[in-house]
Motif scaffolding. Structure first.
Motif, PDB file in Angstrom:
ATOM      1  N   ASN A   1      -9.696  11.459   4.156  1.00 42.25           N
ATOM      2  CA  ASN A   1      -8.970  11.662   5.096  1.00 42.25           C
ATOM      3  C   ASN A   1      -9.725  12.910   5.862  1.00 42.25           C
ATOM      4  OD1 ASN A   1      -6.716  10.140   5.753  1.00 42.25           O
ATOM      5  ND2 ASN A   1      -6.399  10.315   3.445  1.00 42.25           N
TER       6      ASN A   1
ATOM      7  N   LEU B   1      -7.992  13.733   9.260  1.00 49.51           N
ATOM      8  CA  LEU B   1      -6.941  14.693   9.326  1.00 49.51           C
ATOM      9  C   LEU B   1      -6.992  15.963   8.656  1.00 49.51           C
ATOM     10  CD1 LEU B   1      -3.438  13.314   7.747  1.00 49.51           C
ATOM     11  CD2 LEU B   1      -4.459  15.151   6.591  1.00 49.51           C
TER      12      LEU B   1
ATOM     13  N   ASP C   1      -8.191  17.920  11.805  1.00 51.03           N
ATOM     14  CA  ASP C   1      -7.254  18.134  12.876  1.00 51.03           C
ATOM     15  C   ASP C   1      -6.233  18.841  12.459  1.00 51.03           C
ATOM     16  OD1 ASP C   1      -9.011  16.122  14.396  1.00 51.03           O
ATOM     17  OD2 ASP C   1      -7.595  14.506  14.149  1.00 51.03           O
ATOM     18  N   VAL C   2      -5.517  18.666  11.359  1.00 53.01           N
ATOM     19  CA  VAL C   2      -4.417  19.287  11.125  1.00 53.01           C
ATOM     20  C   VAL C   2      -4.292  20.493  10.005  1.00 53.01           C
ATOM     21  CG1 VAL C   2      -1.818  18.614  10.377  1.00 53.01           C
ATOM     22  CG2 VAL C   2      -3.224  17.128  11.349  1.00 53.01           C
TER      23      VAL C   2
ATOM     24  N   LEU D   1       0.027  23.914  12.770  1.00 55.55           N
ATOM     25  CA  LEU D   1       0.960  23.943  11.757  1.00 55.55           C
ATOM     26  C   LEU D   1       1.051  25.304  10.984  1.00 55.55           C
ATOM     27  CD1 LEU D   1       0.357  20.739   9.906  1.00 55.55           C
ATOM     28  CD2 LEU D   1       2.177  21.229  11.174  1.00 55.55           C
TER      29      LEU D   1
ATOM     30  N   ALA E   1       2.446  24.989   5.439  1.00 55.46           N
ATOM     31  CA  ALA E   1       2.193  23.583   5.721  1.00 55.46           C
ATOM     32  C   ALA E   1       0.785  22.865   5.605  1.00 55.46           C
ATOM     33  CB  ALA E   1       2.672  23.107   7.014  1.00 55.46           C
TER      34      ALA E   1
ATOM     35  N   LEU F   1      -0.412  20.103   2.887  1.00 53.11           N
ATOM     36  CA  LEU F   1      -0.991  18.862   3.463  1.00 53.11           C
ATOM     37  C   LEU F   1      -2.281  18.784   2.555  1.00 53.11           C
ATOM     38  CD1 LEU F   1      -1.129  18.656   7.286  1.00 53.11           C
ATOM     39  CD2 LEU F   1      -0.536  16.834   5.524  1.00 53.11           C
TER      40      LEU F   1
ATOM     41  N   GLU G   1      -1.742  17.661  -0.741  1.00 50.39           N
ATOM     42  CA  GLU G   1      -1.000  16.281  -0.906  1.00 50.39           C
ATOM     43  C   GLU G   1      -2.391  15.087  -0.906  1.00 50.39           C
ATOM     44  OE1 GLU G   1       1.878  14.524  -0.866  1.00 50.39           O
ATOM     45  OE2 GLU G   1       2.860  16.475  -1.485  1.00 50.39           O
ATOM     46  N   LEU G   2      -3.491  15.744  -0.547  1.00 53.58           N
ATOM     47  CA  LEU G   2      -4.725  14.774  -0.324  1.00 53.58           C
ATOM     48  C   LEU G   2      -5.169  14.612  -1.915  1.00 53.58           C
ATOM     49  CD1 LEU G   2      -6.442  15.996   2.969  1.00 53.58           C
ATOM     50  CD2 LEU G   2      -4.857  13.909   2.489  1.00 53.58           C
TER      51      LEU G   2
ATOM     52  N   GLY H   1      -0.517  14.043  -4.377  1.00 59.91           N
ATOM     53  CA  GLY H   1      -0.187  13.228  -3.358  1.00 59.91           C
ATOM     54  C   GLY H   1      -0.020  11.813  -3.926  1.00 59.91           C
ATOM     55  N   THR H   2      -0.255  10.879  -3.095  1.00 55.44           N
ATOM     56  CA  THR H   2      -0.233   9.328  -3.766  1.00 55.44           C
ATOM     57  C   THR H   2      -1.285   8.559  -3.169  1.00 55.44           C
ATOM     58  OG1 THR H   2       1.143   8.875  -1.622  1.00 55.44           O
ATOM     59  CG2 THR H   2       2.477   9.563  -3.358  1.00 55.44           C
ATOM     60  N   SER H   3      -2.472   9.002  -2.631  1.00 53.48           N
ATOM     61  CA  SER H   3      -3.533   8.419  -2.062  1.00 53.48           C
ATOM     62  C   SER H   3      -4.164   7.762  -3.218  1.00 53.48           C
ATOM     63  CB  SER H   3      -4.256   9.318  -1.486  1.00 53.48           C
ATOM     64  OG  SER H   3      -3.829   9.899  -0.368  1.00 53.48           O
TER      65      SER H   3
ATOM     66  N   GLN I   1       5.563   2.772  -2.317  1.00 55.00           N
ATOM     67  CA  GLN I   1       5.780   4.166  -2.591  1.00 55.00           C
ATOM     68  C   GLN I   1       6.068   5.149  -1.613  1.00 55.00           C
ATOM     69  OE1 GLN I   1       2.312   4.889  -5.065  1.00 55.00           O
ATOM     70  NE2 GLN I   1       0.999   5.638  -3.097  1.00 55.00           N
TER      71      GLN I   1
ATOM     72  N   THR J   1      -3.505  13.089  14.804  1.00 53.57           N
ATOM     73  CA  THR J   1      -4.677  12.686  13.983  1.00 53.57           C
ATOM     74  C   THR J   1      -4.259  11.473  13.448  1.00 53.57           C
ATOM     75  OG1 THR J   1      -5.727  13.676  11.942  1.00 53.57           O
ATOM     76  CG2 THR J   1      -3.334  13.612  11.676  1.00 53.57           C
ATOM     77  N   GLN J   2      -5.262  10.940  12.305  1.00 54.83           N
ATOM     78  CA  GLN J   2      -5.088   9.594  11.832  1.00 54.83           C
ATOM     79  C   GLN J   2      -5.336  10.036  10.115  1.00 54.83           C
ATOM     80  OE1 GLN J   2      -8.517   7.317  13.435  1.00 54.83           O
ATOM     81  NE2 GLN J   2      -9.199   7.085  11.409  1.00 54.83           N
TER      82      GLN J   2
ATOM     83  N   ALA K   1      -3.010   5.062   0.831  1.00 58.14           N
ATOM     84  CA  ALA K   1      -1.857   5.337   0.612  1.00 58.14           C
ATOM     85  C   ALA K   1      -1.044   6.587   0.361  1.00 58.14           C
ATOM     86  CB  ALA K   1      -1.509   4.595  -0.905  1.00 58.14           C
TER      87      ALA K   1
ATOM     88  N   THR L   1       4.639  15.968   7.359  1.00 51.71           N
ATOM     89  CA  THR L   1       4.110  17.190   7.797  1.00 51.71           C
ATOM     90  C   THR L   1       3.157  17.200   8.964  1.00 51.71           C
ATOM     91  OG1 THR L   1       4.152  17.845   5.595  1.00 51.71           O
ATOM     92  CG2 THR L   1       2.925  19.421   6.838  1.00 51.71           C
TER      93      THR L   1
END
Lengths: 182, 233
Positions: A34, A37, A40-41, A47, A51, A55, A58-59, A64-66, B90, B216-217, B221, B229
């Motif tokens: 990612n 992302l 960018d974020v 943010l 935050a 983020l 979470e990666l 996270g759930t990736s 999920q 963004t992209q 999952a 966020t």
């Protein structure tokens, strides 16, 4: 090998190095999937700092759930081994004045881990493309782990690198303790 | 050859052979079809001008109308993709309850067929079903994920027709006829062109927009927190 690694990480500075390197390796495995992302974020955008931290975390696997639990387990294992490998290579360089290239096998493992993480986490599109290059696109359905095999290769690669490093340190001393004789 | 030499050589060989892995889908999904670009002259950073959102008004969505929602998620998914299935299980339920049902956000579905062989006919069947009934389209999509392990290129259309006849008001044979005759190709091509235009290399991929502006992209999952966020909601 186990005793050599154990003796090195008993030195607090090298334990810290192993921990930091492991976390960095885990981020290296997980973030490229990612990257847009992340740029960018997490790095850019507007943010608030907390935050951005959320983020980023979470990666990562298990936060996270990736990644599925199995994918996460393999990536964490590869990251821990990479951290140990870097600590061992650094110790070998600093204490024995040998070339850092002794631990360069880990770089291949890190790249494989990154590729493996990306392949495993993006469904199988990337791996299908890879297999189609060698005319084996149909093989995809036969791979039980859908690309995680590459991350497992990374684990093997880094483990081999550690083993060879530790083998090269046999017969010496680490923090005053003798390592197994050659 | 020394052990280190062997290790380095092995690494180079492996990395060389895996170079295509980082390069994306290796040409899959590279076909083109007309009709995807309805955004000429518009700012590509806006929802109305972004190439990944081309033909948006013809796509099925959950939650608020994408034209008026403060947050929009454009999702590229493949019915045969196991990671899409994991996202569906999920993350989507939380997304539904937290953002879509309250009308805060819109989730737009764009179907691709780039993972396993049966993905493309399945994605086309989804388009043909959508042309007849949106609830049947969502039901069929859920069925593909529920029964993902049971599908293959040889049985996907038969199983699709059986499901539609049994569990929806849509006539399965008519949908299959649209897939076989190529009648569903144009709508499928619009999604494929949109995916190619933004370089979608894996599924699921999500384009995120807040207040009509591209943010963004995300790929994979990803969790609810990543989406919420990033969208700032």
């Amino acid at each position: 090998m186990g005793r050599t690694v154990y003796l090195v990480v008993q030195v607090p500075a090298y334990l810290l190095l192993a921990l930091v390197a492991s976390l960095a390796a885990l981020a290296l495995f997980a973030v490229p999937q990612n990257w847009t992302l992340f740029v960018d974020v997490v790095l850019g955008g507007a943010l608030p700092p907390e935050a951005r931290v959320t983020l980023f975390l979470e990666l990562l696997p298990f936060v996270g759930t990736s990644f599925s639990p199995v994918q996460g387990l393999v990536l964490v294992l590869a990251a821990v081994l990479a951290g140990l490998n870097i600590a061992l290579a650094t110790y070998h360089f600093r204490e024995h004045r040998v070339s850092l290239r002794a631990g360069s096998g880990s770089i291949g493992g890190l790249v494989l881990g990154t590729l493996g993480a990306g392949c495993a986490a993006c469904g199988t599109a990337v791996l299908a493309g890879l297999l189609s290059l060698v005319g084996a696109a149909g093989l995809l359905t036969a791979l039980p782990l859908e690309g995680l095999e590459i991350a497992l290769l990374a684990v093997l690669f880094i483990a081999l690198s550690i083993w060879w490093l530790a083998d090269g340190m046999r017969g010496g001393e680490i923090a005053g303790c003798p390592v197994d004789p050659p | 050859m020394t052990r280190r030499g062997a290790l380095r050589l092995g690494a180079l060989g492996l990395l060389g052979s895996l170079a295509g892995c980082a390069g994306g889908s290796g040409g899959q999904g590279e076909t083109t079809a007309g009709g995807a670009d309805d955004s000429d002259g518009e700012d590509e950073n806006t929802l109305s001008g972004h190439p990944g959102a081309a033909g948006l008004s013809r796509q099925p969505y959950l939650g608020a109308d994408p034209e008026s929602a403060s947050a929009v998620i454009v999702a590229f998914e493949d019915p045969s993709c196991t990671t899409c299935r994991r996202f569906e299980r999920q993350t989507l339920p939380t997304l539904q309850s937290e953002l879509l049902e309250p009308g805060t956000a819109s989730f737009v579905f764009r179907g691709l067929g780039i993972i396993y062989d049966w993905g493309e006919p399945a994605a086309k069947a989804l388009e043909a079903t959508l042309a007849r009934s949106e609830p049947a389209h969502w039901a069929l999509k859920a069925h593909y994920y529920d029964q993902q392990r049971n599908f293959d290129a040889g049985n996907v259309l038969d199983r699709t027709a059986s499901f539609l006849d049994r569990d929806t008001e849509v006539e399965g044979a008519a949908v299959i006829e649209d897939v076989d005759s190529g009648a569903a190709d144009e709508e499928y091509g619009i999604d494929l062109d949109a995916a190619n235009a933004v370089g979608v290399r894996a599924t699921p991929t999500f384009l995120l927009f807040t207040d009509g502006t591209y943010v963004t992209q995300a790929t994979g999952a990803v969790s609810y927190d990543v989406l919420a966020t990033s969208l700032g909601v």
